[in-house]
Design an enzyme around this catalytic site. Structure first.
Site, PDB file in Angstrom:
ATOM      1  N   ASN A   1      11.024  11.288  -4.062  1.00  0.00           N
ATOM      2  CA  ASN A   1      11.333   9.928  -3.611  1.00  0.00           C
ATOM      3  C   ASN A   1      10.878   9.761  -2.162  1.00  0.00           C
ATOM      4  O   ASN A   1      10.894  10.707  -1.362  1.00  0.00           O
ATOM      5  CB  ASN A   1      12.810   9.566  -3.805  1.00  0.00           C
ATOM      6  CG  ASN A   1      13.793  10.523  -3.174  1.00  0.00           C
ATOM      7  OD1 ASN A   1      13.509  11.703  -2.998  1.00  0.00           O
ATOM      8  ND2 ASN A   1      14.963  10.024  -2.845  1.00  0.00           N
ATOM      9  N   ILE A   2      10.419   8.556  -1.876  1.00  0.00           N
ATOM     10  CA  ILE A   2       9.884   8.235  -0.545  1.00  0.00           C
ATOM     11  C   ILE A   2      10.538   6.930  -0.111  1.00  0.00           C
ATOM     12  O   ILE A   2      10.173   5.849  -0.597  1.00  0.00           O
ATOM     13  CB  ILE A   2       8.348   8.081  -0.606  1.00  0.00           C
ATOM     14  CG1 ILE A   2       7.697   9.341  -1.198  1.00  0.00           C
ATOM     15  CG2 ILE A   2       7.792   7.793   0.797  1.00  0.00           C
ATOM     16  CD1 ILE A   2       6.209   9.177  -1.521  1.00  0.00           C
ATOM     17  N   GLU A   3      11.539   7.036   0.752  1.00  0.00           N
ATOM     18  CA  GLU A   3      12.284   5.837   1.158  1.00  0.00           C
ATOM     19  C   GLU A   3      11.583   5.118   2.302  1.00  0.00           C
ATOM     20  O   GLU A   3      10.575   5.586   2.847  1.00  0.00           O
ATOM     21  CB  GLU A   3      13.723   6.247   1.518  1.00  0.00           C
ATOM     22  CG  GLU A   3      14.438   6.824   0.302  1.00  0.00           C
ATOM     23  CD  GLU A   3      15.911   7.124   0.530  1.00  0.00           C
ATOM     24  OE1 GLU A   3      16.367   7.145   1.694  1.00  0.00           O
ATOM     25  OE2 GLU A   3      16.604   7.334  -0.480  1.00  0.00           O
TER      26      GLU A   3
ATOM     27  N   CYS B   1      10.704   5.910  -6.179  1.00  0.00           N
ATOM     28  CA  CYS B   1      11.406   7.025  -6.817  1.00  0.00           C
ATOM     29  C   CYS B   1      10.457   8.196  -7.083  1.00  0.00           C
ATOM     30  O   CYS B   1       9.236   8.018  -7.186  1.00  0.00           O
ATOM     31  CB  CYS B   1      11.987   6.590  -8.161  1.00  0.00           C
ATOM     32  SG  CYS B   1      13.414   5.519  -8.053  1.00  0.00           S
TER      33      CYS B   1
ATOM     34  N   GLU C   1      10.021   9.949  -9.823  1.00  0.00           N
ATOM     35  CA  GLU C   1       9.313   9.883 -11.106  1.00  0.00           C
ATOM     36  C   GLU C   1       8.083   8.999 -10.998  1.00  0.00           C
ATOM     37  O   GLU C   1       7.016   9.303 -11.520  1.00  0.00           O
ATOM     38  CB  GLU C   1      10.236   9.316 -12.193  1.00  0.00           C
ATOM     39  CG  GLU C   1      11.504  10.113 -12.429  1.00  0.00           C
ATOM     40  CD  GLU C   1      12.652   9.672 -11.533  1.00  0.00           C
ATOM     41  OE1 GLU C   1      12.417   9.360 -10.345  1.00  0.00           O
ATOM     42  OE2 GLU C   1      13.790   9.651 -12.021  1.00  0.00           O
TER      43      GLU C   1
ATOM     44  N   CYS D   1      16.143   6.204 -13.117  1.00  0.00           N
ATOM     45  CA  CYS D   1      16.607   4.819 -13.031  1.00  0.00           C
ATOM     46  C   CYS D   1      15.870   3.978 -14.072  1.00  0.00           C
ATOM     47  O   CYS D   1      14.878   4.400 -14.676  1.00  0.00           O
ATOM     48  CB  CYS D   1      16.383   4.259 -11.620  1.00  0.00           C
ATOM     49  SG  CYS D   1      14.684   3.760 -11.291  1.00  0.00           S
TER      50      CYS D   1
ATOM     51  N   CYS E   1      12.082   3.394 -13.512  1.00  0.00           N
ATOM     52  CA  CYS E   1      11.257   4.579 -13.840  1.00  0.00           C
ATOM     53  C   CYS E   1      11.154   4.760 -15.356  1.00  0.00           C
ATOM     54  O   CYS E   1      10.098   5.147 -15.862  1.00  0.00           O
ATOM     55  CB  CYS E   1      11.827   5.827 -13.176  1.00  0.00           C
ATOM     56  SG  CYS E   1      11.568   5.817 -11.388  1.00  0.00           S
TER      57      CYS E   1
HETATM   58  N1  THU Z   1      15.879   7.942  -6.999  1.00  0.00           N
HETATM   59  C1  THU Z   1      14.813   8.547  -7.573  1.00  0.00           C
HETATM   60  O1  THU Z   1      13.925   9.080  -6.893  1.00  0.00           O
HETATM   61  N2  THU Z   1      14.734   8.552  -8.925  1.00  0.00           N
HETATM   62  C2  THU Z   1      15.640   7.942  -9.738  1.00  0.00           C
HETATM   63  O2  THU Z   1      15.370   7.770 -10.909  1.00  0.00           O
HETATM   64  C3  THU Z   1      16.936   7.545  -9.192  1.00  0.00           C
HETATM   65  C4  THU Z   1      16.935   7.276  -7.725  1.00  0.00           C
HETATM   66  C5  THU Z   1      15.948   7.901  -5.527  1.00  0.00           C
HETATM   67  C6  THU Z   1      15.692   6.531  -4.968  1.00  0.00           C
HETATM   68  C7  THU Z   1      16.389   6.617  -3.624  1.00  0.00           C
HETATM   69  O3  THU Z   1      15.464   7.157  -2.699  1.00  0.00           O
HETATM   70  C8  THU Z   1      17.502   7.613  -3.849  1.00  0.00           C
HETATM   71  O4  THU Z   1      17.220   8.269  -5.064  1.00  0.00           O
HETATM   72  C9  THU Z   1      18.869   6.970  -3.940  1.00  0.00           C
HETATM   73  O5  THU Z   1      18.886   5.953  -4.890  1.00  0.00           O
END
Ligand code: THU
Length: 151
Positions: free
Chosen positions: A57-59, A68, A70, A105, A108
């Site tokens: 994940n890259i916020e 996300c 995935e 999620c 994804c």
């Molecule tokens: N996140 C994912 O990378 N994959 C998912 O399917 C669920 C959520 C990440 C997104 C965000 O950076 C962090 O988890 C919190 O939601």
């Protein structure tokens, strides 16, 4: 549905391959960029030809701009010319500590649905090499809307 989604199940991915994918996902966890949630997620996506793409994940300071794990993995793969996939391993947790399963999620799931046959693609939620659960995409996204729906 009228058999639109009838398809044979793909060959199972072997436990050895699953363990190797889990190892790759764990290594990828360290690269997650999650300064806002502190929730680290990593994925390892197995292409039909054996190539593996990892993702994290890259916020973003503008929260909705984040991505996300995935989707990072699948976008990396598709952008390199891969469109056929066998399975994806997903793991994650607060501060990078994997204590629970980390299900994908909804967005994804839908992105996976674009390229992966619901019954012929496995989503593997992992805590460790020994502890993981395998789902078909169909189980996680039943009655889905996909490319065939537009045909
Ligand atoms: N996140 C994912 O990378 N994959 C998912 O399917 C669920 C959520 C990440 C997104 C965000 O950076 C962090 O988890 C919190 O939601």
């Amino acid at each position: 549905m009228d058999g639109k989604f009838c398809q044979s199940r793909e060959e199972k991915v072997s436990p050895e391959v699953i363990r190797s994918l889990i190892g790759k996902a764990r290594a990828q966890l360290a690269l997650a960029y999650a300064p806002y949630s502190g929730f680290y997620v990593a994925a390892a996506l197995l292409c039909k030809d054996g190539t593996v793409y990892t993702g994290c994940n890259i916020e973003n300071a503008s929260y909705p701009a984040g991505n996300c794990a995935e989707r990072t993995a699948i976008f990396k793969a598709v952008s390199e010319g891969h469109r056929e996939f066998s399975c994806i391993v997903i793991m994650g947790g607060k501060d990078g500590k994997v204590e629970e399963y980390c299900p994908p999620c909804g967005i994804c799931r839908q992105v996976l649905r674009e390229f992966c046959p619901p019954l012929g693609f496995s989503v593997i939620l992992a805590k460790s090499e020994e502890e993981y659960r395998i789902f078909s995409l169909e189980e996680l996204l039943p009655e889905s809307f996909g490319p065939e729906s537009l045909a």
